[in-house]
Design a protein around this motif. Structure first.
Motif, short mmCIF file in Angstrom:
data_model
loop_
_atom_site.label_atom_id
_atom_site.label_comp_id
_atom_site.label_asym_id
_atom_site.label_seq_id
_atom_site.Cartn_x
_atom_site.Cartn_y
_atom_site.Cartn_z
N SER A 149 9.57 85.82 -25.98
CA SER A 149 9.27 85.73 -27.41
C SER A 149 10.06 84.62 -28.09
O SER A 149 9.57 83.98 -29.02
N ARG A 150 11.26 84.35 -27.62
CA ARG A 150 12.07 83.29 -28.22
C ARG A 150 11.40 81.93 -28.02
O ARG A 150 11.30 81.12 -28.95
N ALA A 151 10.92 81.66 -26.81
CA ALA A 151 10.24 80.39 -26.53
C ALA A 151 8.93 80.30 -27.30
O ALA A 151 8.62 79.26 -27.89
N LEU A 152 8.16 81.38 -27.32
CA LEU A 152 6.89 81.37 -28.04
C LEU A 152 7.10 81.05 -29.52
O LEU A 152 6.37 80.25 -30.11
N SER A 153 8.12 81.65 -30.10
CA SER A 153 8.42 81.41 -31.51
C SER A 153 8.83 79.96 -31.74
O SER A 153 8.40 79.32 -32.71
N LEU A 154 9.66 79.42 -30.85
CA LEU A 154 10.09 78.03 -30.97
C LEU A 154 8.89 77.09 -30.89
O LEU A 154 8.72 76.21 -31.74
N TYR A 155 8.04 77.28 -29.90
CA TYR A 155 6.90 76.39 -29.72
C TYR A 155 5.94 76.47 -30.91
O TYR A 155 5.45 75.45 -31.40
N GLN A 156 5.70 77.66 -31.39
CA GLN A 156 4.81 77.82 -32.54
C GLN A 156 5.40 77.17 -33.79
O GLN A 156 4.67 76.63 -34.61
N SER A 157 6.72 77.17 -33.93
CA SER A 157 7.35 76.53 -35.08
C SER A 157 7.16 75.01 -35.06
O SER A 157 7.28 74.34 -36.08
N PHE A 158 6.84 74.46 -33.88
CA PHE A 158 6.56 73.03 -33.74
C PHE A 158 5.07 72.73 -33.78
O PHE A 158 4.66 71.60 -33.51
N GLY A 159 4.26 73.70 -34.11
CA GLY A 159 2.82 73.46 -34.24
C GLY A 159 2.00 73.72 -32.99
O GLY A 159 0.80 73.42 -32.96
N PHE A 160 2.59 74.30 -31.96
CA PHE A 160 1.82 74.67 -30.77
C PHE A 160 1.00 75.92 -31.07
O PHE A 160 1.46 76.83 -31.76
N GLU A 161 -0.22 75.95 -30.53
CA GLU A 161 -1.09 77.11 -30.69
C GLU A 161 -1.58 77.58 -29.33
O GLU A 161 -1.85 76.76 -28.44
N GLU A 162 -1.71 78.89 -29.19
CA GLU A 162 -2.17 79.45 -27.92
C GLU A 162 -3.59 79.04 -27.63
O GLU A 162 -4.47 79.10 -28.47
N GLN A 163 -3.82 78.64 -26.35
CA GLN A 163 -5.15 78.22 -25.91
C GLN A 163 -5.70 79.05 -24.77
O GLN A 163 -6.88 78.95 -24.45
N GLY A 164 -4.87 79.85 -24.14
CA GLY A 164 -5.36 80.65 -23.03
C GLY A 164 -4.23 81.37 -22.31
O GLY A 164 -3.06 81.04 -22.50
N ARG A 165 -4.65 82.35 -21.52
CA ARG A 165 -3.70 83.13 -20.73
C ARG A 165 -4.22 83.31 -19.32
O ARG A 165 -5.42 83.24 -19.09
N ALA A 166 -3.30 83.54 -18.39
CA ALA A 166 -3.65 83.81 -17.00
C ALA A 166 -2.66 84.83 -16.46
O ALA A 166 -1.49 84.84 -16.88
N PRO A 167 -3.09 85.69 -15.56
CA PRO A 167 -2.17 86.71 -15.03
C PRO A 167 -1.07 86.09 -14.18
O PRO A 167 -1.28 85.09 -13.50
#
Length: 198
Positions: A149-167
């Motif tokens: 969650s820490r990395a996800l929050s950091l990346y989103q704060s820089f304008g990154f948006e989720e594009q997909g997931r894989a198991p």
């Protein structure tokens, strides 16, 4: 703290930090060199790989964050071309990652951002990510896991948006995440903001 291009002499730190960034996945993949009898330890194989093999996974594509106490962190990125050079060592656990990477061809892929534990909380990861975005000529992409969650929050704060997931194919008893998450960011404008934010 300052950020500089890596040198070949940084290869030992690079492989350790890559293993930290991947929650041990790097060691799992590098064990192939030990099984084949080429090396005694996975990190030795990785150090030599970063030091002497040309391609995306080379010291030449790494930025080093350094403090007065030495190397504090690193980031690794390269252009995703869709060619065989985009891929790391062959291993079934990497197949979901390769599938996600194929959806980001044409972007600068930030493969790793890692900071040694004792240097965390000082903005080093944020500074490395900013430096990576500064050297991207077009869009950027990155993959993390759904438990980070820490990395996800950091990346989103820089304008990154989720594009997909894989198991995630289990590679460690201690790794609790279940999915890899691909995030992308459009090319930045002259002020460093994502172009879509203009």
């Amino acid at each position: 703290m300052h950020i500089r291009p890596a040198t070949r002499a940084d290869s030992a730190d690079i492989v350790i930090l890559d293993d930290i960034a991947s929650s041990g996945l790097a060691t799992r993949v590098l064990e192939a060199g030990v099984r084949e009898g080429c090396y005694d330890r996975p990190l030795e194989f990785g150090r030599d790989g970063y030091a002497f093999i040309d391609g995306p996974f080379s010291w030449k594509n790494v930025l080093i964050a350094e403090t007065g106490d030495g190397v504090a962190g690193m980031s690794l990125s390269f252009e995703l071309t869709g060619g065989p050079g985009d891929q790391g060592l062959p291993d079934p656990v990497l197949e979901p990652l390769e599938t996600l990477k194929s959806r980001a061809i044409g972007s600068r892929f930030i493969d790793s951002v890692a900071v040694y534990t004792r240097f965390r909380g000082q903005g080093i990861g944020r500074a490395l990510l900013r430096a990576e975005l500064d050297r991207a000529a077009g869009p950027s992409s990155i993959i993390t896991d759904d438990a980070n969650s820490r990395a996800l929050s950091l990346y989103q704060s820089f304008g990154f948006e989720e594009q997909g997931r894989a198991p995630i194919i289990a590679f460690s008893d201690t790794h609790t995440a279940t999915q890899w998450v691909l995030l992308t960011r459009p090319a930045a404008n002259a002020h460093g903001a994502p172009a879509s934010a203009q």
